[in-house]
Design a protein around this motif. Sequence first.
Motif, mmCIF file in Angstrom:
data_model
loop_
_atom_site.group_PDB
_atom_site.id
_atom_site.type_symbol
_atom_site.label_atom_id
_atom_site.label_comp_id
_atom_site.label_asym_id
_atom_site.label_seq_id
_atom_site.Cartn_x
_atom_site.Cartn_y
_atom_site.Cartn_z
ATOM 1 N N ALA A 53 -8.687 -10.011 12.934
ATOM 2 C CA ALA A 53 -8.155 -8.555 13.239
ATOM 3 C C ALA A 53 -6.965 -8.594 13.862
ATOM 4 O O ALA A 53 -5.880 -7.870 13.715
ATOM 5 N N THR A 54 -6.667 -9.774 14.682
ATOM 6 C CA THR A 54 -5.135 -9.951 15.155
ATOM 7 C C THR A 54 -4.244 -10.412 14.001
ATOM 8 O O THR A 54 -2.851 -9.768 14.198
ATOM 9 N N ARG A 55 -4.207 -10.965 13.159
ATOM 10 C CA ARG A 55 -3.637 -11.222 12.166
ATOM 11 C C ARG A 55 -3.140 -9.797 11.423
ATOM 12 O O ARG A 55 -2.111 -9.709 11.001
ATOM 13 N N MET A 56 -4.094 -8.985 11.122
ATOM 14 C CA MET A 56 -3.980 -7.647 10.614
ATOM 15 C C MET A 56 -3.035 -6.673 11.266
ATOM 16 O O MET A 56 -2.353 -6.301 10.851
ATOM 17 N N LEU A 57 -3.485 -6.769 12.560
ATOM 18 C CA LEU A 57 -2.340 -6.154 13.384
ATOM 19 C C LEU A 57 -1.127 -6.468 13.517
ATOM 20 O O LEU A 57 -0.405 -5.516 13.413
ATOM 21 N N GLY A 58 -0.943 -7.835 13.394
ATOM 22 C CA GLY A 58 0.559 -8.395 13.413
ATOM 23 C C GLY A 58 0.996 -7.795 12.169
ATOM 24 O O GLY A 58 2.414 -7.298 12.020
ATOM 25 N N TYR A 59 0.550 -7.652 10.901
ATOM 26 C CA TYR A 59 0.834 -7.275 9.768
ATOM 27 C C TYR A 59 1.218 -5.637 10.119
ATOM 28 O O TYR A 59 2.405 -5.253 9.694
ATOM 29 N N LEU A 60 0.388 -5.121 10.500
ATOM 30 C CA LEU A 60 0.491 -3.355 10.623
ATOM 31 C C LEU A 60 1.707 -2.947 11.636
ATOM 32 O O LEU A 60 2.406 -2.166 11.461
ATOM 33 N N TYR A 61 1.820 -3.777 12.672
ATOM 34 C CA TYR A 61 2.904 -3.767 13.583
ATOM 35 C C TYR A 61 4.220 -3.972 12.916
ATOM 36 O O TYR A 61 5.396 -3.367 13.542
ATOM 37 N N ASN A 62 4.406 -4.933 11.978
ATOM 38 C CA ASN A 62 5.485 -5.077 11.406
ATOM 39 C C ASN A 62 5.858 -4.478 10.053
ATOM 40 O O ASN A 62 7.020 -4.645 9.583
ATOM 41 N N ILE A 86 -5.696 -12.740 4.200
ATOM 42 C CA ILE A 86 -6.122 -13.198 5.536
ATOM 43 C C ILE A 86 -7.502 -13.864 5.667
ATOM 44 O O ILE A 86 -7.949 -14.892 5.973
ATOM 45 N N LEU A 87 -8.313 -13.132 4.744
ATOM 46 C CA LEU A 87 -9.847 -13.878 4.538
ATOM 47 C C LEU A 87 -9.843 -15.055 3.772
ATOM 48 O O LEU A 87 -10.521 -16.088 3.866
ATOM 49 N N GLU A 88 -8.881 -15.215 2.700
ATOM 50 C CA GLU A 88 -8.640 -16.514 2.199
ATOM 51 C C GLU A 88 -8.266 -17.497 2.880
ATOM 52 O O GLU A 88 -8.649 -18.617 2.849
ATOM 53 N N ASP A 89 -7.422 -17.253 3.918
ATOM 54 C CA ASP A 89 -6.875 -18.303 4.709
ATOM 55 C C ASP A 89 -7.942 -18.646 5.709
ATOM 56 O O ASP A 89 -8.259 -19.895 6.036
ATOM 57 N N ARG A 90 -8.617 -17.523 5.994
ATOM 58 C CA ARG A 90 -9.874 -18.161 7.073
ATOM 59 C C ARG A 90 -10.746 -19.021 6.273
ATOM 60 O O ARG A 90 -11.474 -20.007 6.912
ATOM 61 N N GLU A 91 -11.027 -18.604 5.214
ATOM 62 C CA GLU A 91 -11.993 -19.662 4.488
ATOM 63 C C GLU A 91 -11.343 -21.058 4.020
ATOM 64 O O GLU A 91 -12.432 -21.865 4.003
ATOM 65 N N ARG A 92 -10.446 -20.984 3.696
ATOM 66 C CA ARG A 92 -9.622 -22.498 3.748
ATOM 67 C C ARG A 92 -9.713 -23.133 4.828
ATOM 68 O O ARG A 92 -10.041 -24.478 4.755
ATOM 69 N N PHE A 93 -9.480 -22.525 5.976
ATOM 70 C CA PHE A 93 -9.650 -23.187 7.456
ATOM 71 C C PHE A 93 -11.133 -23.585 7.590
ATOM 72 O O PHE A 93 -11.182 -24.607 8.086
ATOM 73 N N ARG A 94 -11.912 -22.670 7.309
ATOM 74 C CA ARG A 94 -13.526 -23.168 7.532
ATOM 75 C C ARG A 94 -13.861 -24.310 6.743
ATOM 76 O O ARG A 94 -14.342 -25.189 7.171
ATOM 77 N N LYS A 95 -13.436 -24.296 5.379
ATOM 78 C CA LYS A 95 -13.731 -25.483 4.624
ATOM 79 C C LYS A 95 -12.881 -26.894 4.890
ATOM 80 O O LYS A 95 -13.590 -27.651 4.977
ATOM 81 N N LYS A 96 -11.724 -26.586 5.557
ATOM 82 C CA LYS A 96 -10.968 -27.996 5.974
ATOM 83 C C LYS A 96 -11.798 -28.296 7.177
ATOM 84 O O LYS A 96 -12.071 -29.430 7.255
ATOM 85 N N HIS A 97 -12.147 -27.623 7.939
ATOM 86 C CA HIS A 97 -12.912 -28.073 9.125
ATOM 87 C C HIS A 97 -14.453 -28.675 8.919
ATOM 88 O O HIS A 97 -14.515 -29.775 9.329
ATOM 89 N N GLU A 98 -14.944 -28.104 7.803
ATOM 90 C CA GLU A 98 -16.250 -28.641 7.683
ATOM 91 C C GLU A 98 -16.097 -29.779 6.958
ATOM 92 O O GLU A 98 -16.728 -30.786 7.288
ATOM 93 N N ALA A 99 -15.199 -30.112 6.027
ATOM 94 C CA ALA A 99 -14.600 -31.412 5.395
ATOM 95 C C ALA A 99 -14.291 -32.515 6.474
ATOM 96 O O ALA A 99 -14.744 -33.596 6.394
ATOM 97 N N GLU A 100 -13.646 -32.049 7.555
ATOM 98 C CA GLU A 100 -13.151 -32.945 8.564
ATOM 99 C C GLU A 100 -14.379 -33.544 9.349
ATOM 100 O O GLU A 100 -14.586 -34.667 9.619
ATOM 101 N N GLU A 101 -15.301 -32.488 9.562
ATOM 102 C CA GLU A 101 -16.557 -32.942 10.372
ATOM 103 C C GLU A 101 -17.312 -34.093 9.284
ATOM 104 O O GLU A 101 -17.839 -34.977 9.944
ATOM 105 N N ALA A 102 -17.302 -33.698 8.043
ATOM 106 C CA ALA A 102 -18.125 -34.500 7.246
ATOM 107 C C ALA A 102 -17.610 -36.004 7.074
ATOM 108 O O ALA A 102 -18.135 -37.155 7.161
ATOM 109 N N ASN A 103 -16.339 -35.924 7.089
ATOM 110 C CA ASN A 103 -15.409 -37.066 7.112
ATOM 111 C C ASN A 103 -15.654 -38.005 8.223
ATOM 112 O O ASN A 103 -15.840 -39.313 8.227
#
Length: 95
Positions: A37-46, A62-79
């Motif tokens: 929501a904060t990311r979208m608000l930033g976009y709308l305010y600009n 924004i949703l794709e970025d969040r999913e990439r971050f989630r997968k990266k975090h998951e991979a780091e935990e597995a590693n």
Amino acid sequence: MPSEKSYELYKVLKEKGFHEDLCKEIAYKHMTTDYTATRMLGYLYNHESPSVELVVDEMIAILEDRERFRKKHEAEEANAAVTRLYREGLDTDDL
């Protein structure tokens, strides 16, 4: 459950003149965390008066970025788990 920022996002979308159904869909179904929501608000305010297409495109990005971050975090935990296994070995008492 929507975050506080999601409610703010709904309000800003309405103020920008978007249809109520679209505002609810974006704010209460897709942008339900403070982060998104904060990311979208930033976009709308600009952007003074973005089109529906641009807002939806930004939401998807924004949703794709969040999913990439989630997968990266998951991979780091597995590693980290594999690294612990190599370093400490298996605990054969649990077998």
